[in-house]
Design a protein around this motif. Structure first.
Motif, PDB file in Angstrom:
ATOM      1  N   PRO A  63      -4.501   6.193   6.682  1.00 24.77           N
ATOM      2  CA  PRO A  63      -3.755   6.934   5.664  1.00 24.77           C
ATOM      3  C   PRO A  63      -2.458   7.482   6.247  1.00 24.77           C
ATOM      4  O   PRO A  63      -2.395   7.870   7.411  1.00 24.77           O
ATOM      5  CB  PRO A  63      -4.708   8.083   5.291  1.00 24.77           C
ATOM      6  CG  PRO A  63      -6.051   7.670   5.797  1.00 24.77           C
ATOM      7  CD  PRO A  63      -5.797   6.811   6.989  1.00 24.77           C
ATOM      8  N   SER A  64      -1.413   7.518   5.436  1.00 19.23           N
ATOM      9  CA  SER A  64      -0.130   8.032   5.905  1.00 19.23           C
ATOM     10  C   SER A  64      -0.256   9.467   6.410  1.00 19.23           C
ATOM     11  O   SER A  64       0.439   9.862   7.359  1.00 19.23           O
ATOM     12  CB  SER A  64       0.895   7.983   4.770  1.00 19.23           C
ATOM     13  OG  SER A  64       1.114   6.651   4.349  1.00 19.23           O
ATOM     14  N   GLU A  65      -1.157  10.246   5.796  1.00 21.02           N
ATOM     15  CA  GLU A  65      -1.326  11.629   6.216  1.00 21.02           C
ATOM     16  C   GLU A  65      -1.842  11.721   7.646  1.00 21.02           C
ATOM     17  O   GLU A  65      -1.526  12.652   8.382  1.00 21.02           O
ATOM     18  CB  GLU A  65      -2.286  12.365   5.267  1.00 21.02           C
ATOM     19  CG  GLU A  65      -1.772  12.499   3.840  1.00 21.02           C
ATOM     20  CD  GLU A  65      -1.802  11.170   3.092  1.00 21.02           C
ATOM     21  OE1 GLU A  65      -0.830  10.904   2.348  1.00 21.02           O
ATOM     22  OE2 GLU A  65      -2.765  10.390   3.263  1.00 21.02           O
ATOM     23  N   LEU A  66      -2.657  10.755   8.064  1.00 19.22           N
ATOM     24  CA  LEU A  66      -3.151  10.751   9.439  1.00 19.22           C
ATOM     25  C   LEU A  66      -2.009  10.476  10.411  1.00 19.22           C
ATOM     26  O   LEU A  66      -1.944  11.075  11.495  1.00 19.22           O
ATOM     27  CB  LEU A  66      -4.257   9.705   9.601  1.00 19.22           C
ATOM     28  CG  LEU A  66      -4.905   9.631  10.990  1.00 19.22           C
ATOM     29  CD1 LEU A  66      -5.550  10.965  11.360  1.00 19.22           C
ATOM     30  CD2 LEU A  66      -5.960   8.515  11.030  1.00 19.22           C
ATOM     31  N   LEU A  67      -1.101   9.578  10.049  1.00 16.53           N
ATOM     32  CA  LEU A  67       0.066   9.339  10.908  1.00 16.53           C
ATOM     33  C   LEU A  67       0.905  10.605  11.030  1.00 16.53           C
ATOM     34  O   LEU A  67       1.423  10.909  12.111  1.00 16.53           O
ATOM     35  CB  LEU A  67       0.922   8.198  10.352  1.00 16.53           C
ATOM     36  CG  LEU A  67       0.558   6.793  10.835  1.00 16.53           C
ATOM     37  CD1 LEU A  67      -0.722   6.303  10.177  1.00 16.53           C
ATOM     38  CD2 LEU A  67       1.694   5.822  10.585  1.00 16.53           C
ATOM     39  N   HIS A  74       0.855  -1.181   0.000  1.00 16.37           N
ATOM     40  CA  HIS A  74       0.000   0.000   0.000  1.00 16.37           C
ATOM     41  C   HIS A  74       0.897   1.238   0.000  1.00 16.37           C
ATOM     42  O   HIS A  74       1.664   1.445   0.942  1.00 16.37           O
ATOM     43  CB  HIS A  74      -0.903   0.025   1.232  1.00 16.37           C
ATOM     44  CG  HIS A  74      -1.656  -1.247   1.448  1.00 16.37           C
ATOM     45  ND1 HIS A  74      -2.667  -1.658   0.617  1.00 16.37           N
ATOM     46  CD2 HIS A  74      -1.550  -2.203   2.406  1.00 16.37           C
ATOM     47  CE1 HIS A  74      -3.147  -2.812   1.051  1.00 16.37           C
ATOM     48  NE2 HIS A  74      -2.482  -3.168   2.128  1.00 16.37           N
ATOM     49  N   ALA A  75       0.821   2.020  -1.047  1.00 16.01           N
ATOM     50  CA  ALA A  75       1.732   3.155  -1.183  1.00 16.01           C
ATOM     51  C   ALA A  75       1.488   4.223  -0.137  1.00 16.01           C
ATOM     52  O   ALA A  75       2.420   4.903   0.295  1.00 16.01           O
ATOM     53  CB  ALA A  75       1.607   3.757  -2.585  1.00 16.01           C
ATOM     54  N   ARG A  76       0.237   4.385   0.304  1.00 21.34           N
ATOM     55  CA  ARG A  76      -0.085   5.507   1.188  1.00 21.34           C
ATOM     56  C   ARG A  76      -0.830   5.072   2.443  1.00 21.34           C
ATOM     57  O   ARG A  76      -1.394   5.918   3.138  1.00 21.34           O
ATOM     58  CB  ARG A  76      -0.943   6.526   0.424  1.00 21.34           C
ATOM     59  CG  ARG A  76      -0.211   7.237  -0.693  1.00 21.34           C
ATOM     60  CD  ARG A  76      -1.169   7.944  -1.637  1.00 21.34           C
ATOM     61  NE  ARG A  76      -2.154   8.751  -0.935  1.00 21.34           N
ATOM     62  CZ  ARG A  76      -3.226   9.283  -1.522  1.00 21.34           C
ATOM     63  NH1 ARG A  76      -3.433   9.050  -2.797  1.00 21.34           N
ATOM     64  NH2 ARG A  76      -4.070  10.012  -0.836  1.00 21.34           N
ATOM     65  N   ARG A 105       5.710   6.932  -8.742  1.00 26.31           N
ATOM     66  CA  ARG A 105       6.021   5.509  -8.610  1.00 26.31           C
ATOM     67  C   ARG A 105       5.696   5.009  -7.200  1.00 26.31           C
ATOM     68  O   ARG A 105       5.181   3.903  -7.033  1.00 26.31           O
ATOM     69  CB  ARG A 105       7.502   5.281  -8.928  1.00 26.31           C
ATOM     70  CG  ARG A 105       7.914   3.818  -8.914  1.00 26.31           C
ATOM     71  CD  ARG A 105       9.298   3.627  -9.510  1.00 26.31           C
ATOM     72  NE  ARG A 105      10.308   4.418  -8.804  1.00 26.31           N
ATOM     73  CZ  ARG A 105      10.927   5.481  -9.330  1.00 26.31           C
ATOM     74  NH1 ARG A 105      10.632   5.880 -10.560  1.00 26.31           N
ATOM     75  NH2 ARG A 105      11.831   6.148  -8.639  1.00 26.31           N
ATOM     76  N   GLU A 106       5.966   5.814  -6.183  1.00 26.93           N
ATOM     77  CA  GLU A 106       5.714   5.395  -4.808  1.00 26.93           C
ATOM     78  C   GLU A 106       4.264   5.581  -4.378  1.00 26.93           C
ATOM     79  O   GLU A 106       3.694   4.736  -3.694  1.00 26.93           O
ATOM     80  CB  GLU A 106       6.631   6.184  -3.851  1.00 26.93           C
ATOM     81  CG  GLU A 106       8.090   5.832  -3.972  1.00 26.93           C
ATOM     82  CD  GLU A 106       8.357   4.379  -3.615  1.00 26.93           C
ATOM     83  OE1 GLU A 106       7.739   3.875  -2.673  1.00 26.93           O
ATOM     84  OE2 GLU A 106       9.168   3.742  -4.313  1.00 26.93           O
ATOM     85  N   ALA A 107       3.658   6.695  -4.759  1.00 25.22           N
ATOM     86  CA  ALA A 107       2.318   7.027  -4.272  1.00 25.22           C
ATOM     87  C   ALA A 107       1.204   6.535  -5.183  1.00 25.22           C
ATOM     88  O   ALA A 107       0.050   6.436  -4.765  1.00 25.22           O
ATOM     89  CB  ALA A 107       2.189   8.544  -4.083  1.00 25.22           C
ATOM     90  N   GLY A 108       1.543   6.245  -6.433  1.00 27.97           N
ATOM     91  CA  GLY A 108       0.507   5.806  -7.363  1.00 27.97           C
ATOM     92  C   GLY A 108      -0.215   6.951  -8.038  1.00 27.97           C
ATOM     93  O   GLY A 108      -1.049   6.739  -8.922  1.00 27.97           O
ATOM     94  N   VAL A 109       0.081   8.190  -7.633  1.00 29.75           N
ATOM     95  CA  VAL A 109      -0.496   9.384  -8.246  1.00 29.75           C
ATOM     96  C   VAL A 109       0.591  10.446  -8.346  1.00 29.75           C
ATOM     97  O   VAL A 109       1.591  10.391  -7.624  1.00 29.75           O
ATOM     98  CB  VAL A 109      -1.693   9.942  -7.436  1.00 29.75           C
ATOM     99  CG1 VAL A 109      -2.857   8.973  -7.437  1.00 29.75           C
ATOM    100  CG2 VAL A 109      -1.275  10.275  -6.005  1.00 29.75           C
TER     101      VAL A 109
END
Length: 284
Positions: A99-103, A44-46, A268-272
């Protein structure tokens, strides 16, 4: 369980749509039973995931290495780590996806939680997490007033308990990191914007690249280059989410001479793309 040559990158298991809620929480059986209790290697990228088994068992494939699963086993799976599962039929427990943003919002760098959570880990004797996992699952399933705020608070509690458990195991001598690896972490944190090649990192630590690689793989299952890239990507997400810097300036801050190179690496890492990522973060 064998790892596939091509690793799929998903947002939530097989789905490609963005996570639609503050977090996602479900039972292990809810999705596993649809796939004959097997989830092929993916990443999971994110998204960061925490799994806790309350009964049953199976095998987790974490970065190409198998780990046994059983009651009271917790799995901490950071974004980008390749993993798969083969559960025994009837296995029970919970899967929390954040979500990574929540972390980024919850974890304060000075408090040390991220140091424990940023590596994939499978740890036993985590039964003390069951209450917190049940609480967030119950809140997620309900539709009470202030649900989003409660989910954020409960997610912070789960992350704190997971970090505490992993830290306690390290202090007890289970999987404690080599002193060289701690020095590597400090160097990456101080100089990740310089995009140092692995050979230069090894020179700065006064060791050979081969020795550094061996210690790093023992500690995380990943190469040194992956740790450097992950720290850069994490900073890119933070800058795109919490600042108004143009994408070009984000690229320069992260040590990229060519913004197009940064955009390709981020995609490549995030998919967007960076712009699509920022637009999704700004969407109501």
């Amino acid at each position: 369980m064998t790892q596939q040559a091509g690793i799929s990158s998903y947002n939530l298991f097989g789905e490609t749509a963005d996570l639609a809620d503050v977090v996602h929480c479900e039972t292990i059986a809810a999705r596993s039973i649809l796939h004959d209790w097997q989830l092929s290697p993916h990443r999971h990228a994110r998204l960061h995931q925490v799994l806790l088994l309350s009964s049953g068992g199976g095998v987790a494939l974490v970065e190409g290495r198998e780990r046994a699963l059983g009651p009271e086993v917790v799995v901490n799976m950071p974004a980008g780590s390749v993993h798969g599962f083969r559960f025994d039929p009837g296995t029970e427990g919970w899967v929390l996806t954040l979500p990574s943003e929540l972390l980024d919002q919850i974890l304060r760098p000075a408090e040390g939680l991220w140091a424990e959570l940023k590596h994939p880990r499978v740890a036993q004797s985590a039964g003390a997490l069951a209450g917190a996992m049940q609480d967030i699952f119950t809140e997620y399933q309900g539709r009470s007033f202030a649900r989003a705020q409660m989910l954020r608070m409960l997610a912070g509690q789960v992350l704190a308990l997971v970090a505490r458990h992993l830290s306690g195991q390290a202090r007890a001598g289970h999987g404690a990191a080599h002193p060289l690896f701690r020095r590597l972490e400090a160097l990456i944190e101080a100089r990740f914007t310089e995009r140092l090649p692995v050979a230069e990192v090894a020179r700065a630590l006064a060791v050979s690249p081969q020795h550094l690689s061996r210690i790093t793989r023992e500690a995380t299952g990943q190469p040194v280059s992956a740790l450097i890239a992950a720290r850069s990507h994490r900073e890119a997400r933070r800058l795109l989410t919490y600042t108004n810097l143009p994408v070009q300036q984000v690229a320069f801050r992260l040590g990229y001479a060519d913004p197009a190179h940064f955009s390709r690496a981020f995609t490549r890492e995030a998919g967007v793309s960076p712009r699509a990522f920022r637009a999704a973060m700004e969407a109501p």
